[in-house]
Write an enzyme that holds these catalytic residues in place. Sequence first.
Site, PDB file in Angstrom:
ATOM      1  N   GLU A 301      47.936  17.441   5.754  1.00 40.90           N
ATOM      2  CA  GLU A 301      48.490  16.147   6.149  1.00 40.90           C
ATOM      3  C   GLU A 301      48.040  15.827   7.578  1.00 40.90           C
ATOM      4  O   GLU A 301      47.957  16.703   8.432  1.00 40.90           O
ATOM      5  CB  GLU A 301      50.017  16.226   6.088  1.00 40.90           C
ATOM      6  CG  GLU A 301      50.742  14.972   6.525  1.00 40.90           C
ATOM      7  CD  GLU A 301      52.236  15.195   6.659  1.00 40.90           C
ATOM      8  OE1 GLU A 301      52.983  14.210   6.496  1.00 40.90           O
ATOM      9  OE2 GLU A 301      52.662  16.343   6.928  1.00 40.90           O
ATOM     10  N   LYS A 363      52.415   9.252  -0.456  1.00 38.95           N
ATOM     11  CA  LYS A 363      53.675   9.987  -0.329  1.00 38.95           C
ATOM     12  C   LYS A 363      54.841   9.150  -0.844  1.00 38.95           C
ATOM     13  O   LYS A 363      55.052   8.014  -0.404  1.00 38.95           O
ATOM     14  CB  LYS A 363      53.902  10.377   1.128  1.00 38.95           C
ATOM     15  CG  LYS A 363      55.102  11.288   1.359  1.00 38.95           C
ATOM     16  CD  LYS A 363      55.192  11.705   2.825  1.00 38.95           C
ATOM     17  CE  LYS A 363      56.334  12.671   3.057  1.00 38.95           C
ATOM     18  NZ  LYS A 363      56.434  13.077   4.494  1.00 38.95           N
ATOM     19  N   CYS A 414      54.231  17.463   2.737  1.00 38.73           N
ATOM     20  CA  CYS A 414      55.214  17.906   3.725  1.00 38.73           C
ATOM     21  C   CYS A 414      56.589  18.143   3.107  1.00 38.73           C
ATOM     22  O   CYS A 414      56.728  18.929   2.192  1.00 38.73           O
ATOM     23  CB  CYS A 414      55.264  16.919   4.894  1.00 38.73           C
ATOM     24  SG  CYS A 414      55.998  17.604   6.398  1.00 38.73           S
TER      25      CYS A 414
END
Length: 558
Positions: A301, A363, A414
């Site tokens: 990321e 995301k 994440c």
Amino acid sequence: MVQTAGADRSGSGPGSRGPVTEVPAGGSARRPLPWWLSLPAAVGAGLALLVSFPPYGRWWLAPVGVALFAVAVHRRRPVAGFGYGALAGAVFFVPLLSWTNLHLSNLPWLLLSGLESVYLGLLGAVAAYVSPVVDRMRWSWPAVTGVLWVAQEALRDRTPFGGFPWGRLAFSQDESPLLRLAAVGGAPLVTFAVGVAGGFVVAALWRSWRAVDRAGLVRVAAGLVGAVVVVLVGFAAPVGGTSSTGTAVVAVVQGNVPRMGFDFNAQRRAVLDNHVNGTVELARRVAAGEQERPDLVVWPENSSDIDPLRNPDAAARISVAADAIGAPILVGAVLRGPEPGQVRNVGLVWQPGTGVEERMYVKRHPVPFAEYVPLRDIARMVSKEVDRVASDFVPGSEPGVLRLGPAVVGDVICFEVAYDGIVRDTVVGGAQLLVVQTNNATFNEAEARQQLAMVRLRAVEHGREALMASTVGVSGFVGVDGRVFDGTGFNTAEVIVRELALREGRTIATRVGFWPEVLLVVAAGMVVAGAVVLRRRSRPGAAVVVSGDVVGKDSEER
């Protein structure tokens, strides 16, 4: 049948109102611990839970923490139970989440820790309320303790603004036999097992020690053995349950950042260059015969916070890396748009020779107050730090199922690894390999290792080999049994390469999905409902004792 107004009043001044206990027929009241014991029990619960998590990794202390929590709130008024539970939560969450304040003021850290502590306060209130009823069936404590913890986590994982699942009991068990239960019922079943083990400890030890007889010692031993058996039953859980359809050689490039902290964004070209240079160096080693050529490469990321779809220079640099290694790269990028003032956090497929493809994962769960600011005007009144988030990240709507070379990967970004449904959706969508792209440059090694523990659980849960790719560490590969391979250091530049199995099929946990959690939460609701009914149907003439004083029937409800 009940204690009368002539009861012992020792330790209570006129008009005092201490902890409430109901006097059972034909026996003495099972009183709560005095406050000077409940207080250290609550603190001890928080500390035991904290030390059970990485980086400390004393997983066996999680059931101990659960047991101490139960002891602290047992037989208390719900208000007192809330207070002791919130205290345990603060002792647990404030240090556990200390990585959130490394590069900001203390306010966001303390607000988040305080919010999470409220959920343990609610658990304490509910546990205190049901405990007099559970006392009548001592060996129901383990199951009740387990379902109440699952219900608390289910609520905390979803509220507010999509919840924050950090600190789930299941995520402390990365080195425990209980980790294997994730293959059967996911994280909720692992949390339930930890709660049950803690409940056995409480059931064994909550008794009067003024007259210890052989039968009492047998009950204590049975409870402690029960806790051990719960832990050992994890070894019986089937791990895997999926089949290999081939292999792929996967490289993870951990490029590192020039400087830790939120200011890494000002160094975004240097961060991109670090990942390009790491990939080019890997290509040199491949050409020299020192390393097998990877089939796909994963960057973390934020490896390109310069939008490569709008910036030709950034696109050219990524193409240099892809062309050099001769394999597709999954690039963690930040893209501007689709509307002015909006951005997207994506995993972007970059092919050698042809460059970017349309395939990307956006995301789905941006982090509130970090990637977007809900109720911005109100939040700004609390702290102007929210203005650091200048543009709101917008969520994607599709699972991160992407083909890279010979592999179909399930990409999550994440903190998304903490959310059960987001990871499961990729496996149901056909992922053969789990990929977690993350950026830990704004946090510390403790946060990275807590996140790696979640990756380990997901690998076991879905029978997929997995990897975590971080900008600064910790990166590594994870087998379907939860073991970590080739783990990197923290705040270092490293490249790791490993051949991973591509797997198909579904574990029991993947097939049943959220149903174990639903059933356990329903069971918790039935426990509470049953407690309400039984307390309102208390025996005729039953009295309530408050610190030795009889204050009248049903006064505990007031």
